[in-house]
Design an enzyme around this catalytic site. Sequence first.
Site, PDB file in Angstrom:
ATOM      1  N   ARG A 101      33.855  34.543  28.544  1.00  0.00           N
ATOM      2  CA  ARG A 101      34.610  34.009  29.634  1.00  0.00           C
ATOM      3  C   ARG A 101      33.957  32.618  30.309  1.00  0.00           C
ATOM      4  O   ARG A 101      34.687  31.686  30.458  1.00  0.00           O
ATOM      5  CB  ARG A 101      34.667  34.868  30.902  1.00  0.00           C
ATOM      6  CG  ARG A 101      35.582  36.198  30.720  1.00  0.00           C
ATOM      7  CD  ARG A 101      35.674  37.170  31.919  1.00  0.00           C
ATOM      8  NE  ARG A 101      36.361  36.693  32.958  1.00  0.00           N
ATOM      9  CZ  ARG A 101      36.118  37.317  34.118  1.00  0.00           C
ATOM     10  NH1 ARG A 101      35.401  38.441  34.207  1.00  0.00           N
ATOM     11  NH2 ARG A 101      36.685  36.769  35.217  1.00  0.00           N
ATOM     12  N   CYS A 149      31.518  34.015  40.153  1.00  0.00           N
ATOM     13  CA  CYS A 149      32.149  34.970  39.299  1.00  0.00           C
ATOM     14  C   CYS A 149      33.443  34.828  39.053  1.00  0.00           C
ATOM     15  O   CYS A 149      34.240  33.934  39.023  1.00  0.00           O
ATOM     16  CB  CYS A 149      31.576  36.346  39.724  1.00  0.00           C
ATOM     17  SG  CYS A 149      32.178  37.120  41.266  1.00  0.00           S
TER      18      CYS A 149
END
Length: 281
Positions: A182, A240
């Site tokens: 990611r 995050c």
Amino acid sequence: MVLKINKPVVSVEWLFRNLDSQNLIIFDATIPKVTAKKEVSSDEKQQIKDAIFFDIQKTFSDENAPFSNTVLSAKAFEEKAQQIGISKDSCIVVYDDLGIYSSPRVWWMFQLMGFTNIAVLDGGFPAWSSKNYPTEKPTNHQPKKGDFIANYQSEKIKYTADVLSSIESDSFLIVDVRSKGRFLGTELEPRKDVKGGRIPNSVSLPYSEIVENNFMKSEKDLRSVFNKINPKNKDFIFSCGSGITASVLAFGAEIAGIKNHSVYDGSWTEWGSTEGLPIEK
């Protein structure tokens, strides 16, 4: 006996020894991973005896905010904490069913609100149940209203404008705790309408690299991990997907004795869905 916690993490053995303490409150802060294929059914669910469910997503996040898991205002947090029995002299132990995943988010929120007599249960429910310590089916315990008072610590939280101004700064290090895929933009984001990639000049440290078999790594190992990515001791900004696992890094930093850290509350969900913000791939 009135319990006072002087470190951010406690063992299941410690919790078992102190179960009868008059000011102890145990929170089950379990939420499913955003990447989870299925949730545990209600028939299978167990909790630590006398635990209270701490609902991160529906009670302790701003449901009117455009992004998930947005932290509450100090006043709203104070009121909701009182409703679930938190007082100024409470001692809180928080855990989750995944070992170390969502429980540090609760620890961080209380730090943000100026409350420090709280610890995360190392190993979480898996460690507790492995010792055959007392559990029960989820029970709706109704605690007496508490007198908790929030004392907001604004330095512990960052917003998009703060992160944008920190990209070129020598004073801050932005740490992305999502998976490497990611971070690199090679793995699809689990949330719809969120672009792939990363915040410019951020570095990758997946939260899984400071957790081992559901337990936090040792203080020494954590210090080594953080010093390696931040040898100049810049102020950490942890980011995050939506603020949950960034709190794991904040928690790990605190165990390692590092105090100069904050959490980007909107994290990649906000950054990757806001037009005009710079993205690296």
